[in-house]
Scaffold this motif. Structure first.
Motif, PDB file in Angstrom:
ATOM      1  N   CYS A 147       0.827  -1.216   0.000  1.00  0.00           N
ATOM      2  CA  CYS A 147       0.000   0.000   0.000  1.00  0.00           C
ATOM      3  C   CYS A 147       0.857   1.261   0.000  1.00  0.00           C
ATOM      4  O   CYS A 147       0.530   2.236  -0.683  1.00  0.00           O
ATOM      5  CB  CYS A 147      -0.954  -0.004   1.191  1.00  0.00           C
ATOM      6  N   VAL A 148       1.943   1.250   0.737  1.00  0.00           N
ATOM      7  CA  VAL A 148       2.852   2.400   0.760  1.00  0.00           C
ATOM      8  C   VAL A 148       3.461   2.612  -0.626  1.00  0.00           C
ATOM      9  O   VAL A 148       3.532   3.747  -1.124  1.00  0.00           O
ATOM     10  CB  VAL A 148       3.949   2.222   1.836  1.00  0.00           C
ATOM     11  N   VAL A 149       3.879   1.536  -1.269  1.00  0.00           N
ATOM     12  CA  VAL A 149       4.477   1.639  -2.603  1.00  0.00           C
ATOM     13  C   VAL A 149       3.463   2.194  -3.609  1.00  0.00           C
ATOM     14  O   VAL A 149       3.780   3.082  -4.401  1.00  0.00           O
ATOM     15  CB  VAL A 149       5.026   0.261  -3.064  1.00  0.00           C
ATOM     16  N   VAL A 150       2.240   1.692  -3.574  1.00  0.00           N
ATOM     17  CA  VAL A 150       1.205   2.176  -4.492  1.00  0.00           C
ATOM     18  C   VAL A 150       0.904   3.653  -4.229  1.00  0.00           C
ATOM     19  O   VAL A 150       0.846   4.460  -5.158  1.00  0.00           O
ATOM     20  CB  VAL A 150      -0.081   1.324  -4.388  1.00  0.00           C
ATOM     21  N   SER A 151       0.752   4.008  -2.964  1.00  0.00           N
ATOM     22  CA  SER A 151       0.454   5.406  -2.606  1.00  0.00           C
ATOM     23  C   SER A 151       1.567   6.340  -3.048  1.00  0.00           C
ATOM     24  O   SER A 151       1.315   7.387  -3.650  1.00  0.00           O
ATOM     25  CB  SER A 151       0.256   5.538  -1.095  1.00  0.00           C
ATOM     26  N   ALA A 152       2.793   5.958  -2.753  1.00  0.00           N
ATOM     27  CA  ALA A 152       3.938   6.792  -3.129  1.00  0.00           C
ATOM     28  C   ALA A 152       4.082   6.872  -4.648  1.00  0.00           C
ATOM     29  O   ALA A 152       4.377   7.949  -5.191  1.00  0.00           O
ATOM     30  CB  ALA A 152       5.212   6.247  -2.498  1.00  0.00           C
ATOM     31  N   GLY A 153       3.871   5.768  -5.340  1.00  0.00           N
ATOM     32  CA  GLY A 153       4.010   5.756  -6.797  1.00  0.00           C
ATOM     33  C   GLY A 153       2.996   6.642  -7.491  1.00  0.00           C
ATOM     34  O   GLY A 153       3.344   7.434  -8.384  1.00  0.00           O
ATOM     35  N   ILE A 154       1.750   6.528  -7.108  1.00  0.00           N
ATOM     36  CA  ILE A 154       0.699   7.341  -7.739  1.00  0.00           C
ATOM     37  C   ILE A 154       0.895   8.820  -7.411  1.00  0.00           C
ATOM     38  O   ILE A 154       0.783   9.681  -8.288  1.00  0.00           O
ATOM     39  CB  ILE A 154      -0.692   6.839  -7.313  1.00  0.00           C
ATOM     40  N   THR A 155       1.238   9.112  -6.170  1.00  0.00           N
ATOM     41  CA  THR A 155       1.446  10.498  -5.772  1.00  0.00           C
ATOM     42  C   THR A 155       2.670  11.081  -6.467  1.00  0.00           C
ATOM     43  O   THR A 155       2.621  12.207  -6.983  1.00  0.00           O
ATOM     44  CB  THR A 155       1.589  10.599  -4.242  1.00  0.00           C
ATOM     45  N   ALA A 156       3.763  10.334  -6.510  1.00  0.00           N
ATOM     46  CA  ALA A 156       4.971  10.807  -7.197  1.00  0.00           C
ATOM     47  C   ALA A 156       4.686  11.026  -8.681  1.00  0.00           C
ATOM     48  O   ALA A 156       5.161  12.002  -9.274  1.00  0.00           O
ATOM     49  CB  ALA A 156       6.112   9.810  -7.015  1.00  0.00           C
ATOM     50  N   GLY A 157       3.904  10.141  -9.273  1.00  0.00           N
ATOM     51  CA  GLY A 157       3.564  10.292 -10.687  1.00  0.00           C
ATOM     52  C   GLY A 157       2.778  11.560 -10.958  1.00  0.00           C
ATOM     53  O   GLY A 157       3.019  12.250 -11.960  1.00  0.00           O
ATOM     54  N   ALA A 158       1.854  11.898 -10.070  1.00  0.00           N
ATOM     55  CA  ALA A 158       1.080  13.138 -10.235  1.00  0.00           C
ATOM     56  C   ALA A 158       1.989  14.355 -10.111  1.00  0.00           C
ATOM     57  O   ALA A 158       1.847  15.329 -10.865  1.00  0.00           O
ATOM     58  CB  ALA A 158      -0.049  13.193  -9.205  1.00  0.00           C
TER      59      ALA A 158
END
Length: 183
Positions: A147-158
């Motif tokens: 969940c941390v990886v998904v959250s960080a990835g989507i946020t970093a992508g934005a």
């Protein structure tokens, strides 16, 4: 009737949380429930299929890691690209969603390779030390990591997609704080 309603609300909790994450990353207002409800069900019913395919994809459907790794990476990127587009109800064009999909896909692919080595060993140690409760802690810890990886990835992508040089190429929507300062 109340029981059915509670089941439906519980079943979509993960989808709704993922939708909120995507909306916050892109600084978008909440989508109306009428627009979002069917999307929650589509995403939550697709997720188990994607999870079930992780093992066969990683092994290249029995042909080896040389095929499995690229297949897994492309699938991860595609799934997270589609996830953002679906849960944001198409309010952000496809191309600006690509950086978050790439970051998330790469990170989850690496994480799945690490899982093959780490999780069985951690699970065995936890079982020896704490019994079945140790297994629960290990699995929950791993899920929190995902969940941390998904959250960080989507946020970093934005964030990446809104950088001026990248935003021009991808056609990213303006950040709300930049819209307010335009003449």
């Amino acid at each position: 009737m109340v029981s059915l309603l509670m089941v439906l609300i519980s079943a979509t909790a993960c989808s709704r949380a993922m939708q909120r994450l995507c909306q916050r990353a892109w600084q978008l207002p909440s989508a109306g429930a009428r627009i979002a409800v069917w999307r929650w069900f589509v995403w939550i019913t697709t997720l188990p299929v994607v999870i079930a395919l992780q093992g066969p994809l990683r092994t290249g459907f029995g042909l080896g890691l040389w095929l499995g790794l690229p297949l897994l990476l492309v699938t991860q990127i595609g799934v997270w690209w589609w996830t953002q587009h679906l849960l944001l109800a198409g309010r952000v064009p496809w191309l600006p969603l690509l950086p978050g999909s790439i970051v998330t896909g790469v990170a989850l692919t690496v994480l799945s390779l690490v899982a093959k080595v780490y999780v069985p060993n951690a699970l065995n140690r936890s079982l020896e030390r704490y019994g079945s409760l140790g297994a629960v802690f290990t699995v929950l810890s791993w899920l929190i990591g995902v969940c941390v990886v998904v959250s960080a990835g989507i946020t970093a992508g934005a964030v990446i997609a809104r950088e001026p040089a990248v935003a021009r190429r991808l056609g990213s929507p303006d950040r709300p704080d930049r819209r307010a300062h335009r003449p």
